[in-house]
Design an enzyme around this catalytic site. Structure first.
Site, PDB file in Angstrom:
ATOM      1  N   VAL A  13       0.826  -1.209   0.000  1.00 25.48           N
ATOM      2  CA  VAL A  13       0.000   0.000   0.000  1.00 25.48           C
ATOM      3  C   VAL A  13       0.860   1.258   0.000  1.00 25.48           C
ATOM      4  O   VAL A  13       0.699   2.153  -0.816  1.00 25.48           O
ATOM      5  CB  VAL A  13      -0.952   0.012   1.209  1.00 25.48           C
ATOM      6  CG1 VAL A  13      -1.668   1.356   1.316  1.00 25.48           C
ATOM      7  CG2 VAL A  13      -1.962  -1.118   1.096  1.00 25.48           C
ATOM      8  N   ASP A  31      10.408   3.168   6.539  1.00 25.55           N
ATOM      9  CA  ASP A  31      10.053   1.788   6.858  1.00 25.55           C
ATOM     10  C   ASP A  31      11.064   1.257   7.870  1.00 25.55           C
ATOM     11  O   ASP A  31      12.261   1.579   7.793  1.00 25.55           O
ATOM     12  CB  ASP A  31      10.057   0.911   5.599  1.00 25.55           C
ATOM     13  CG  ASP A  31       9.267  -0.370   5.777  1.00 25.55           C
ATOM     14  OD1 ASP A  31       8.140  -0.460   5.262  1.00 25.55           O
ATOM     15  OD2 ASP A  31       9.775  -1.292   6.457  1.00 25.55           O
ATOM     16  N   ARG A  36      14.324  -3.617   3.210  1.00 26.80           N
ATOM     17  CA  ARG A  36      13.369  -3.022   2.277  1.00 26.80           C
ATOM     18  C   ARG A  36      13.866  -1.652   1.801  1.00 26.80           C
ATOM     19  O   ARG A  36      13.790  -1.327   0.621  1.00 26.80           O
ATOM     20  CB  ARG A  36      12.007  -2.885   2.969  1.00 26.80           C
ATOM     21  CG  ARG A  36      10.929  -2.173   2.172  1.00 26.80           C
ATOM     22  CD  ARG A  36      10.506  -2.969   0.978  1.00 26.80           C
ATOM     23  NE  ARG A  36       9.259  -2.468   0.405  1.00 26.80           N
ATOM     24  CZ  ARG A  36       8.856  -2.716  -0.834  1.00 26.80           C
ATOM     25  NH1 ARG A  36       9.596  -3.461  -1.637  1.00 26.80           N
ATOM     26  NH2 ARG A  36       7.712  -2.249  -1.270  1.00 26.80           N
ATOM     27  N   THR A  81      -2.571  -3.976   9.232  1.00 27.30           N
ATOM     28  CA  THR A  81      -3.457  -4.153  10.387  1.00 27.30           C
ATOM     29  C   THR A  81      -3.984  -5.590  10.346  1.00 27.30           C
ATOM     30  O   THR A  81      -5.077  -5.853   9.848  1.00 27.30           O
ATOM     31  CB  THR A  81      -4.629  -3.147  10.373  1.00 27.30           C
ATOM     32  OG1 THR A  81      -5.174  -3.071   9.045  1.00 27.30           O
ATOM     33  CG2 THR A  81      -4.167  -1.777  10.795  1.00 27.30           C
ATOM     34  N   THR A 116      -6.505  -0.163   7.375  1.00 30.27           N
ATOM     35  CA  THR A 116      -7.872  -0.564   7.675  1.00 30.27           C
ATOM     36  C   THR A 116      -8.044  -0.803   9.170  1.00 30.27           C
ATOM     37  O   THR A 116      -7.279  -1.554   9.788  1.00 30.27           O
ATOM     38  CB  THR A 116      -8.223  -1.859   6.922  1.00 30.27           C
ATOM     39  OG1 THR A 116      -8.049  -1.639   5.525  1.00 30.27           O
ATOM     40  CG2 THR A 116      -9.662  -2.259   7.193  1.00 30.27           C
ATOM     41  N   CYS A 256      -6.834  -8.478   3.443  1.00 28.15           N
ATOM     42  CA  CYS A 256      -8.005  -7.591   3.368  1.00 28.15           C
ATOM     43  C   CYS A 256      -9.307  -8.357   3.590  1.00 28.15           C
ATOM     44  O   CYS A 256      -9.895  -8.301   4.654  1.00 28.15           O
ATOM     45  CB  CYS A 256      -8.043  -6.870   2.015  1.00 28.15           C
ATOM     46  SG  CYS A 256      -6.741  -5.640   1.815  1.00 28.15           S
ATOM     47  N   ARG A 327       1.251 -13.345   2.427  1.00 24.76           N
ATOM     48  CA  ARG A 327       0.621 -13.143   3.731  1.00 24.76           C
ATOM     49  C   ARG A 327      -0.793 -13.727   3.781  1.00 24.76           C
ATOM     50  O   ARG A 327      -1.596 -13.507   2.894  1.00 24.76           O
ATOM     51  CB  ARG A 327       0.563 -11.646   4.051  1.00 24.76           C
ATOM     52  CG  ARG A 327       1.915 -11.022   4.327  1.00 24.76           C
ATOM     53  CD  ARG A 327       1.782  -9.531   4.531  1.00 24.76           C
ATOM     54  NE  ARG A 327       1.297  -8.860   3.329  1.00 24.76           N
ATOM     55  CZ  ARG A 327       0.922  -7.584   3.287  1.00 24.76           C
ATOM     56  NH1 ARG A 327       0.949  -6.857   4.376  1.00 24.76           N
ATOM     57  NH2 ARG A 327       0.516  -7.052   2.146  1.00 24.76           N
TER      58      ARG A 327
END
Length: 426
Positions: A13, A31, A36, A81, A116, A256, A327
């Site tokens: 995202v 981050d 990364r 989240t 979220t 999600c 994930r």
């Protein structure tokens, strides 16, 4: 737009958000993962959400040093989240991000959360941390907003700038600034939600709605299987009606659809209501791996095959097609269910990172050419590489009496007979 942007969390995202702003503004991309940061500094995004050429066009300071956040005055939080083992919200990444930003917060700053959450989390959970760490007062010294992310990993059509952005702020002045900032890069435009809670709720029900629709399809698939009816044939027939929604049955994983409904049910129970429809949908979707494996084992038994130690191959490990994100993949549930019958499936994935697959799931990915003489082959993820295979390619993976389970329905009906094997579709 004269705001200086920071983006906290550079995953699936956050990075596209940072890149969109970075093409026209100076951006601080933060981050915690130094690996990364090093990768992005080298000009490559392993998630494949951003092309190397697009990354090269940006003016982004990639950093893991929180002090660099002080260079910005408009902070966007895009951290994960997840849920815990009890299917309850795990807000630790949000707490950590709030603490990190709070320590660098200045008067006049705005913090916008994209992660979220359940309605109320921004103001009830995050604001107190921002205040405690900064010694500033929210609403007086700094303000907050919420603009739910709508990134669809692997989707190159519905990208960040092409999706209407819902924006909100704790007061009208903040709302106007948040809308202006996002409007500077989001060509699809913005929708101003009247409150932060409305924006939070809008996000969490988007995926709850999808979860329930898929749950209906999964329940229909179970019913039709018992009736000896091909579910995909039924859906294709029903799909000829103009207002029939084109949902398909399948495994529901990822960060999600399989997660967000639990945020809503958690908050609903806190205010004294026990959601029945939403929780029923979650149970159906979470139980699909068990039902799929039971169906496979039953088929092997009916063909007089030895189940324990049988050679089973699963094609696909990521949570969705054409995306390397591992994930919360429900393919893991298939592997565990087969393990209960003494079967250790061999796994191939066209997109997944080999080391990551080993680290997260303990899976050693195999080469596609090494999948041969299998009693059962399951297509679990509809990667493009699998869609490009012919019926003969799949036939070559099977033993003489092997079976093929096209979980994603990638083979056209007219090619199924060419397999010369027992074939099922969900």
């Amino acid at each position: 737009m004269n705001r200086k942007i920071s983006v906290v969390g550079l995953g699936y995202v956050g990075l596209p958000v940072a890149v969109a702003f970075g093409k026209s503004h100076k951006v601080v991309g933060f981050d915690l993962n130094q690996k990364r940061i090093d990768e992005l500094k080298a000009g490559h995004d392993r998630t494949l959400e951003v092309e190397d050429a697009d990354l090269a066009e940006t003016d982004i300071i990639f950093t893991s040093d929180a002090k660099d956040l002080a260079l910005a005055d408009f902070h966007i939080v895009a951290v994960p989240t997840p849920i815990n083992k009890a299917n309850q919200p795990d807000l630790r990444p949000m707490y950590s991000a709030s603490k990190t930003i709070g320590q660098q917060l200045k008067k006049g700053d705005i913090v916008v959360f994209e992660s979220t959450v359940y309605p109320g989390a921004t103001e009830e959970e995050c604001v107190p941390i921002l205040e405690a760490e900064s010694s500033l007062v929210c609403g007086k010294d700094f303000t907050v907003g919420y603009s739910p992310e709508r990134i669809n990993p692997g989707d190159k059509e519905h990208t960040f700038t092409k999706i209407i952005k819902v924006v909100s702020g704790q007061d009208q002045a903040t709302l106007d600034i948040v809308a202006e900032v996002y409007s500077s890069v989001v060509t699809a435009g913005v929708h101003k939600a009247p409150t932060i809670k409305v924006a939070e709720a809008a996000k969490v029900i988007e995926n709850t709605q999808r979860d329930l629709n898929i749950a209906l399809m999964n329940e229909l698939a179970v019913i039709f299987e018992k009736m000896g009816i091909d579910t995909l044939d039924v859906l294709e027939a029903s799909g000829t009606k103009w207002n029939f929604l084109p949902f398909r049955p399948g495994l529901v994983g990822g960060h999600c659809i399989g997660v967000d409904p639990y945020y809503l049910t958690y908050k609903a129970e806190q205010v004294g209501y026990r959601p029945e429809v939403i929780q029923a949908g979650r149970r159906i979707n979470d139980n699909m791996a068990q039902k799929i494996v039971e169906r496979c084992v039953k088929a092997l038994i009916l063909q007089d095959k030895k189940v324990k130690d049988s050679k089973v191959a699963i094609l696909g490990l990521t949570f969705k097609e054409d995306c390397p994100d591992l994930r919360n993949s429900k393919v893991e549930d298939l592997i565990k269910q087969f393990g209960g019958y003494g079967v250790t499936p061999i796994i191939h994935d066209a997109m997944a990172d080999t080391e990551e697959a080993k680290q997260i799931y303990g899976v050693n990915l195999t080469n596609l050419d090494d999948i041969r003489d299998c009693e059962l082959v399951i297509v679990a993820v509809a990667h493009k590489e699998y869609k490009a295979l012919s019926a003969q390619d799949f036939r070559n993976m099977l033993s003489d009496s092997g079976s093929f389970f096209d979980l994603k329905g990638i083979l056209p009906r007219d090619e199924l007979s060419a397999l010369g094997a027992k074939v099922w579709r969900i």
